[in-house]
Write a protein that holds these residues in place. Structure first.
Motif, PDB file in Angstrom:
ATOM      1  N   LEU A   1       0.861  -1.184   0.000  1.00 21.38           N
ATOM      2  CA  LEU A   1       0.000   0.000   0.000  1.00 21.38           C
ATOM      3  C   LEU A   1       0.894   1.230   0.000  1.00 21.38           C
ATOM      4  CD1 LEU A   1      -2.980   1.098   0.350  1.00 21.38           C
ATOM      5  CD2 LEU A   1      -2.449   1.240   2.796  1.00 21.38           C
TER       6      LEU A   1
ATOM      7  N   GLU B   1      -1.450  -1.570  -4.310  1.00 25.94           N
ATOM      8  CA  GLU B   1      -2.724  -0.881  -4.121  1.00 25.94           C
ATOM      9  C   GLU B   1      -2.449   0.559  -3.696  1.00 25.94           C
ATOM     10  OE1 GLU B   1      -5.694  -1.844  -4.738  1.00 25.94           O
ATOM     11  OE2 GLU B   1      -5.523  -4.032  -4.944  1.00 25.94           O
TER      12      GLU B   1
ATOM     13  N   ASN C   1      -5.060   2.600  -3.194  1.00 29.66           N
ATOM     14  CA  ASN C   1      -6.132   2.754  -2.212  1.00 29.66           C
ATOM     15  C   ASN C   1      -6.757   1.375  -1.988  1.00 29.66           C
ATOM     16  OD1 ASN C   1      -6.248   5.809  -2.015  1.00 29.66           O
ATOM     17  ND2 ASN C   1      -6.580   5.526  -4.216  1.00 29.66           N
ATOM     18  N   LEU C   2      -6.862   0.969  -0.743  1.00 31.71           N
ATOM     19  CA  LEU C   2      -7.445  -0.331  -0.417  1.00 31.71           C
ATOM     20  C   LEU C   2      -8.910  -0.125  -0.057  1.00 31.71           C
ATOM     21  CD1 LEU C   2      -6.514  -3.266  -0.264  1.00 31.71           C
ATOM     22  CD2 LEU C   2      -6.142  -2.966   2.175  1.00 31.71           C
ATOM     23  N   GLN C   3      -9.804  -0.744  -0.843  1.00 30.76           N
ATOM     24  CA  GLN C   3     -11.224  -0.460  -0.693  1.00 30.76           C
ATOM     25  C   GLN C   3     -12.070  -1.680  -0.362  1.00 30.76           C
ATOM     26  OE1 GLN C   3     -11.942   1.371  -4.539  1.00 30.76           O
ATOM     27  NE2 GLN C   3     -11.565   3.420  -3.713  1.00 30.76           N
TER      28      GLN C   3
ATOM     29  N   PRO D   1      -2.036   4.560   6.493  1.00 32.88           N
ATOM     30  CA  PRO D   1      -3.356   4.130   6.017  1.00 32.88           C
ATOM     31  C   PRO D   1      -4.462   5.022   6.565  1.00 32.88           C
ATOM     32  CG  PRO D   1      -2.550   2.643   7.717  1.00 32.88           C
ATOM     33  CD  PRO D   1      -1.430   3.579   7.406  1.00 32.88           C
TER      34      PRO D   1
ATOM     35  N   GLU E   1     -10.546   4.236   7.209  1.00 34.96           N
ATOM     36  CA  GLU E   1     -11.438   3.260   6.585  1.00 34.96           C
ATOM     37  C   GLU E   1     -10.680   2.072   5.978  1.00 34.96           C
ATOM     38  OE1 GLU E   1     -11.028   6.813   3.695  1.00 34.96           O
ATOM     39  OE2 GLU E   1     -11.248   6.460   5.867  1.00 34.96           O
ATOM     40  N   GLU E   2      -9.364   2.196   5.810  1.00 43.23           N
ATOM     41  CA  GLU E   2      -8.564   1.099   5.262  1.00 43.23           C
ATOM     42  C   GLU E   2      -8.105   0.113   6.333  1.00 43.23           C
ATOM     43  OE1 GLU E   2      -6.214   2.824   1.413  1.00 43.23           O
ATOM     44  OE2 GLU E   2      -5.625   3.666   3.351  1.00 43.23           O
TER      45      GLU E   2
END
Length: 501
Positions: free
Chosen positions: A9, A29, A31-33, A49, A52-53
């Motif tokens: 990330l 990644e 952005n990790l969603q 991070p 929300e991740e």
């Protein structure tokens, strides 16, 4: 071999920055969603991070496999993630070296085995006494000579691939007048005559786990033991395991404990979300060495501890010397202390042989609940059933009986059964729940569930039982399904938490 999956990330894709080993693939990644389809073998954070991740990263990273660079700022969410995943910081300047030299130790599939004792061959030149003690050990006594020379060898060679490292652990006992050394000889692939390389390990080196780190092409390895001097030499077991070169036993972060008699127990601790309860799971009988129940326990979402042993053919029911049992007790209490949990915030569990470990050490810890599938309590009776009730069904039980009480007669049977019940009857189970699924025609320990009910005299103890028709090894799937459903139920009802989906 399956490739090592790495998640990165960050704001820059490392595929264009660093050189990766051939056996690894890096998934970048920005952005990790979402949660990954399965956890990664390594996870690198190269930026802080977002809040929300954090849940996605928690699911993506296994314990002991998360690393953060100096681009990651410390804050409450990041600190929690690193603590729950046993994460560490890594200097930017060390990343390339780590990827090339250390990433290989995070391979996804562990493996461990014990050389078959029945495939041990004794040198024809040895003129002393030879005694086979069941499937437990071979005892050699006499004059081994004035110089080290081969005294035994194992007939089944093992394959060792290029770049692979193998841990070797030899269990043995000997008189002071005997000296030993272990030799591993690797042949060129496809031959049994052309030697590619040798590893020789002295007696002093064998005090620790020794390693065969193979940088040569793949080839089979032949192992032999040399001896010299006079006295008795007991060869108990030779273990070979895929090595992580100091990054853990079997799983990354796996702990190994060993007694002065060279007996091992293994623990794998995952702090989970750091909230109660701690789920302790004792592995059942298994000839393939390593931990059992990892995916099942991880899916529950709680902190968990896996306990496993590799004595005898597939385990010795977690019983042993005072030193051995204290080692297991202290290890469990140590992990509880790390989390700051009390006994009413712990669940003990296991299937078959694992139920005995849960019950036996439950007497010391007295956990909130014990979840047991196919319980075994009368281990002496299990061994006695080998003669007429279950001939040839579980011969290791006879080794267990003789190992723990020196004989296989009815006196030893009664002593071994009493060893458990004397301990069980002194424990106060008033704050514990027993959740038990048992086989109604069990041919190992037919009275285990009824005996538990008979011996539970503590006020306040709760027992939930479910009987399933069949012998001990019939319909294991039904036992496991009920076992997992009851785990989820007690987590929901007693700790207000749902299992991970």
């Amino acid at each position: 071999m399956e490739k090592i999956r790495i998640l990165q990330l960050g704001s820059e894709d490392w595929n264009g920055v660093y050189t990766l080993p051939e056996d690894a693939e890096l998934h970048y990644e920005e952005n990790l969603q979402q949660n990954p389809s399965k956890p990664y073998d390594l996870v690198f954070l190269d930026r802080t991070p977002r809040k929300e991740e954090i849940p996605f990263l928690y699911q993506a990273a296994k314990a002991y496999t998360l690393f953060a660079t100096d681009h990651v700022a410390q804050n409450e969410e990041t600190d929690w993630l690193l603590c729950s995943r046993k994460g560490r910081y890594i200097n930017q300047s060390d990343i390339q070296e780590f990827l090339l030299s250390e990433a290989r130790n995070y391979f996804p599939k562990p493996y461990g085995e014990k050389f078959d004792l029945l495939k041990l061959a004794v040198s024809r030149d040895f003129k002393g006494s030879i005694r086979w003690d069941g499937n437990y050990r071979v005892c050699l006594g006499g004059d081994f000579g004035d110089e080290l020379h081969q005294i035994v060898f194992w007939r089944n060679n093992i394959p060792v691939f290029q770049g692979q490292c193998i841990d070797l652990w030899l269990e043995y006992k000997k008189d002071p007048g005997v000296r030993i050394a272990l030799t591993a000889t690797q042949f060129v692939r496809g031959t049994i005559s052309e030697i590619q390389q040798k590893w020789e390990f002295s007696e002093e080196e064998l005090d620790q786990v020794v390693r065969m780190d193979n940088q040569m092409p793949e080839g089979a390895v032949f192992l032999s033991l040399s001896a010299m001097g006079k006295g008795e030499l007991q060869i108990i077991a030779l273990h070979d395991r895929y090595s992580r070169r100091g990054h853990g036993h079997f799983l990354p972060g796996g702990d190994r404990y060993v007694t002065s008699e060279r007996e091992e127990v293994f623990c794998y601790f995952d702090p989970g979300d750091l909230k109660p309860p701690l789920n302790v799971y004792f592995s059942g009988y298994k000839t393939l060495e390593g931990f059992e129940g990892y995916r099942m326990m991880r899916k529950l979402g709680c902190p968990f501890l896996l306990v496993a042993e590799a004595r005898l053919e597939g385990g010795c029911f977690y019983m042993g010397s005072e030193e051995y049992e204290e080692m297991i007790r202290s290890a469990i209490l140590g992990y509880m202390q790390e989390l700051g949990f009390t006994s009413d915030q712990v669940i003990f569990s296991g299937l078959s042989m694992g139920t005995f470990g849960a019950l036996y050490y439950g007497c010391d810890i007295r956990p909130h609940a014990l979840l047991l599938g196919k319980p075994l309590a009368n281990i002496g009776t299990v061994a006695a059933g080998e003669r007429l009730l279950r001939p040839g069904g579980f011969p290791t039980s006879l080794d267990v009986l003789k190992y723990l009480h020196g004989s296989a007669d009815m006196k030893a049977v009664k002593k071994l059964d009493a060893r458990f019940w004397n301990k069980f009857d002194t424990a106060d189970w008033g704050r514990s729940k027993f959740i038990v699924s048992y086989m109604m025609e069990d041919d190992y320990d037919a009275t285990a569930y009824a005996d538990l009910l008979k011996h539970l005299h503590s006020d306040g103890v709760q027992v939930y039982g479910k009987g399933i028709h069949g012998r001990h090894n019939d319909d294991t799937q039904a036992i496991v399904s009920w076992f997992v459903s009851q785990y989820e139920k007690i987590l929901d009802e007693d700790f207000s938490r749902k299992a991970e989906t």
